[in-house]
Write a protein that holds these residues in place. Structure first.
Motif, PDB file in Angstrom:
ATOM      1  N   THR A 213     -22.698  99.913   9.036  1.00  0.00           N
ATOM      2  CA  THR A 213     -23.055  99.074   7.896  1.00  0.00           C
ATOM      3  C   THR A 213     -21.949  98.072   7.614  1.00  0.00           C
ATOM      4  OG1 THR A 213     -24.279 100.927   6.907  1.00  0.00           O
ATOM      5  CG2 THR A 213     -23.763  99.078   5.476  1.00  0.00           C
ATOM      6  N   THR A 214     -22.338  96.860   7.206  1.00  0.00           N
ATOM      7  CA  THR A 214     -21.355  95.844   6.850  1.00  0.00           C
ATOM      8  C   THR A 214     -21.889  94.990   5.715  1.00  0.00           C
ATOM      9  OG1 THR A 214     -19.924  94.090   7.742  1.00  0.00           O
ATOM     10  CG2 THR A 214     -22.191  94.103   8.503  1.00  0.00           C
ATOM     11  N   ASP A 215     -20.967  94.418   4.893  1.00  0.00           N
ATOM     12  CA  ASP A 215     -21.314  93.472   3.840  1.00  0.00           C
ATOM     13  C   ASP A 215     -21.279  92.064   4.415  1.00  0.00           C
ATOM     14  OD1 ASP A 215     -21.362  95.580   2.069  1.00  0.00           O
ATOM     15  OD2 ASP A 215     -19.326  95.237   1.343  1.00  0.00           O
ATOM     16  N   LEU A 216     -22.271  91.246   4.076  1.00  0.00           N
ATOM     17  CA  LEU A 216     -22.317  89.871   4.558  1.00  0.00           C
ATOM     18  C   LEU A 216     -22.646  88.913   3.419  1.00  0.00           C
ATOM     19  CD1 LEU A 216     -24.322  90.303   7.900  1.00  0.00           C
ATOM     20  CD2 LEU A 216     -21.850  89.977   7.655  1.00  0.00           C
ATOM     21  N   HIS A 217     -22.192  87.662   3.555  1.00  0.00           N
ATOM     22  CA  HIS A 217     -22.532  86.615   2.599  1.00  0.00           C
ATOM     23  C   HIS A 217     -23.905  86.053   2.962  1.00  0.00           C
ATOM     24  CE1 HIS A 217     -22.264  82.806   0.346  1.00  0.00           C
ATOM     25  NE2 HIS A 217     -21.378  83.440  -0.410  1.00  0.00           N
ATOM     26  N   THR A 218     -24.612  85.561   1.968  1.00  0.00           N
ATOM     27  CA  THR A 218     -25.962  85.053   2.213  1.00  0.00           C
ATOM     28  C   THR A 218     -25.974  83.783   3.068  1.00  0.00           C
ATOM     29  OG1 THR A 218     -25.824  83.981   0.036  1.00  0.00           O
ATOM     30  CG2 THR A 218     -27.017  86.082   0.170  1.00  0.00           C
ATOM     31  N   ASP A 219     -24.811  83.193   3.316  1.00  0.00           N
ATOM     32  CA  ASP A 219     -24.752  82.063   4.244  1.00  0.00           C
ATOM     33  C   ASP A 219     -25.048  82.486   5.683  1.00  0.00           C
ATOM     34  OD1 ASP A 219     -24.130  80.312   2.241  1.00  0.00           O
ATOM     35  OD2 ASP A 219     -21.971  80.322   2.596  1.00  0.00           O
ATOM     36  N   VAL A 220     -24.891  83.776   5.957  1.00  0.00           N
ATOM     37  CA  VAL A 220     -25.066  84.279   7.317  1.00  0.00           C
ATOM     38  C   VAL A 220     -26.554  84.420   7.627  1.00  0.00           C
ATOM     39  CG1 VAL A 220     -24.611  86.187   8.906  1.00  0.00           C
ATOM     40  CG2 VAL A 220     -22.856  85.499   7.263  1.00  0.00           C
ATOM     41  N   LYS A 221     -26.996  83.775   8.691  1.00  0.00           N
ATOM     42  CA  LYS A 221     -28.360  83.912   9.176  1.00  0.00           C
ATOM     43  C   LYS A 221     -28.378  84.858  10.374  1.00  0.00           C
ATOM     44  CE  LYS A 221     -29.704  79.237   7.739  1.00  0.00           C
ATOM     45  NZ  LYS A 221     -30.255  77.926   8.180  1.00  0.00           N
ATOM     46  N   LEU A 222     -29.403  85.682  10.447  1.00  0.00           N
ATOM     47  CA  LEU A 222     -29.469  86.732  11.472  1.00  0.00           C
ATOM     48  C   LEU A 222     -30.579  86.450  12.471  1.00  0.00           C
ATOM     49  CD1 LEU A 222     -29.205  89.823   9.090  1.00  0.00           C
ATOM     50  CD2 LEU A 222     -27.320  88.709  10.305  1.00  0.00           C
ATOM     51  N   THR A 223     -30.341  86.867  13.696  1.00  0.00           N
ATOM     52  CA  THR A 223     -31.373  86.863  14.725  1.00  0.00           C
ATOM     53  C   THR A 223     -31.547  88.288  15.222  1.00  0.00           C
ATOM     54  OG1 THR A 223     -30.842  84.602  15.422  1.00  0.00           O
ATOM     55  CG2 THR A 223     -32.064  85.981  16.976  1.00  0.00           C
ATOM     56  N   VAL A 224     -32.775  88.771  15.198  1.00  0.00           N
ATOM     57  CA  VAL A 224     -33.079  90.135  15.636  1.00  0.00           C
ATOM     58  C   VAL A 224     -34.060  90.062  16.799  1.00  0.00           C
ATOM     59  CG1 VAL A 224     -34.047  92.378  14.982  1.00  0.00           C
ATOM     60  CG2 VAL A 224     -32.704  91.069  13.324  1.00  0.00           C
TER      61      VAL A 224
END
Length: 293
Positions: free
Chosen positions: A248-259
């Motif tokens: 688990t990690t904390d991220l800022h909402t600026d980070v966009k993810l690709t799954v």
């Protein structure tokens, strides 16, 4: 025969079962490789000088026959993060509660070990998920999951908006506590608890399951494992949690993810007379009706 053993600390009540396992392995003259921190824990109650120690996959010889995970399903997921794309078959001895992935009962160690050492088992290839971001590395490169990748709100009060794009097209903006993207293996885990469907291991699908959505007509969605998801988050706190199986990690909402589907598979061992459907009936009481008893 060369066997790797992975585990974490466990309660003292299961020590006799662990001692039984290692005694049987010694009797059969198996060359053992034990995970470093687990070796340190084992040394507190048993003699540990008869095996070699490893801390990462590269420490293991290339001809390891299989890996044993000692613990519950969480321990099994951690074991998968060690073997990664090495194709080492893995199975688990359940020292915890449910043990859906770690399917060998601790009372059956002797008979199960006989089958394993004779090679009397089948191997199921299981699909994994990967998660990435163009703006920063995730989980020190261990950004793959056998069960699921989950986006969760960081604070306990407000929901988050999770915009999910399927192959570049907007699928939905989920107003919820988060979403789960699960593999068929993970469809019986967190996703199932949130109302997701059970998916057979070889179905070539993933499932997107919202966590406590505000809109009641939003339901889990099964997609192809060839699809690629892009995820954007909006949150009042400008933060969110990303989990990747047991990491688990904390991220800022600026980070966009690709799954997307990971570029390798994991080999799970199935013993004789054991199947996904029999495990489903036994572990999850699938189809059991109390009116019949």
């Amino acid at each position: 025969m060369k066997v790797a053993v992975y585990g974490i600390e466990f309660q003292s009540s299961v020590i006799p079962f662990v001692e039984q396992l290692f005694n049987l392995l010694r009797e059969r003259e198996v060359e053992l490789w034990v995970y470093g921190s687990f070796d340190s824990f084992l040394s507190t109650f048993m003699e540990c000088g008869t095996w070699k120690v490893f801390d990462k996959r590269d420490d293991l010889p290339s001809d390891i026959n299989f890996m044993l995970s000692l613990g519950g399903d969480g321990t099994m997921l951690s074991a998968v993060s060690i073997i990664r794309d090495s194709e080492i078959p893995v199975t688990g001895i359940n020292l915890g509660r449910l043990g859906f992935l770690a399917s060998i009962n601790k009372n059956d160690i002797s008979s199960a070990l006989d089958l394993l050492l004779k090679g009397d088992y089948s191997v199921e290839k299981r699909t994994l998920l990967s998660v990435s971001s163009s703006s920063q590395p995730l989980f020190n490169g261990d950004s793959f999951a056998l069960n699921d990748i989950t986006v969760l709100k960081r604070r306990s009060s407000a929901m988050i908006t999770t915009s999910v794009y399927l192959n570049g097209e907007l699928l939905n903006a989920y107003w919820a506590d988060g979403i789960i993207v699960a593999t068929p293996t993970g469809s019986t885990a967190y996703s199932l608890s949130c109302g997701g469907p059970i998916i057979l291991p070889d179905s070539n699908n993933f499932v997107i399951t919202p966590i406590s959505p505000h809109n009641l007509n939003v339901r889990p969605l099964v997609i192809s494992d060839r699809d690629v998801l892009t995820i954007e988050i909006e949150s009042r706190s400008n933060e969110f949690l990303l989990s990747c199986d047991s990491k688990t990690t904390d991220l800022h909402t600026d980070v966009k993810l690709t799954v997307a589907k990971a570029d390798f598979l994991v080999n799970l061992i199935r013993l004789k007379e054991e199947s996904f459907l029999s495990t489903l009936r036994r572990k999850l009481l699938w189809g059991i009706d109390s009116r019949n008893y």
